[in-house]
Design a protein around this motif. Sequence first.
Motif: not given
Length: 270
Positions: A94, A114, A129, A148
């Motif tokens: 991410f 994303s 991330v 996340q």
Amino acid sequence: LPIKDKILFFLDLDGVLRVGKEETKLIGGVKLISKLNSSGRDFRVLSNTTTATAAEISAALKKIGLEIPPEKIFTAANLTGKYLSDRFGHCVCFLIGEIGFAEELRQHGHEVVSLENEVEISPRENSFVVVGLDRKLTFEKLNRAMIQIKNGAGIVASHTARQYYDTSGPTISVGPIVAALEYASKQKAIAVIGKPSPLMYEIALHQSGKKGRESAMVGDQLEIDIAGAKPLGIYGILVLTGVDTRASAIDSAIKPDLIVENVDDLTDLL
Ligand SMILES: [Mg+2]
């Protein structure tokens, strides 16, 4: 080893080879790189940049008169991609970052998700991330990143600089974004890649097959370029075309092995 015996030179990009983000101007490097090539020495650009790919940087340098192939350009973005594939294989990232960073992660075989993808990456394995410079960062994106992390994704910071110098002056950099995520999630980043983290130099040395004591780092910032190099035995060279000055070098606890006015001044020492 004395400077004459160094066989690998790491060259910082901004403040050493070029200046300015929008309208870039060449500072130097043509003479030095030609000498490095003709004397059988190797070099790499080593930059904390995360917004452009190595290919884009190579093309931008060519426009201002400096020919450096993309494979010789190591950035915090492509070394983050490399770090992740070496440690974890294929990862789901991410990304808080711009399109150049996404491209570098994909080139290293990672899946990039994303806000636009609407993909929940957790609780899959090897999900992270990844944080780079993101000049379109929103509350929503930051919040999704936090979720996340709560769901098990580790934080990987491309670097943690507080500010960078844009044409308009000091500008917020990657570090404050990493700090916001760490604070919100109560999780520390599992890795910080970019300078002054020794990881940047370890990956770069490994990638080039050389040892620290055979190498030199040329940078314009003691805290960023020289501080991370010294613990690995890399010879530290400060140039005076960027942030630090002869006066700030005297005040600083970080001592370079050598100070030169311009990167091309090294040519005569090799
Ligand atoms: Mg610099």
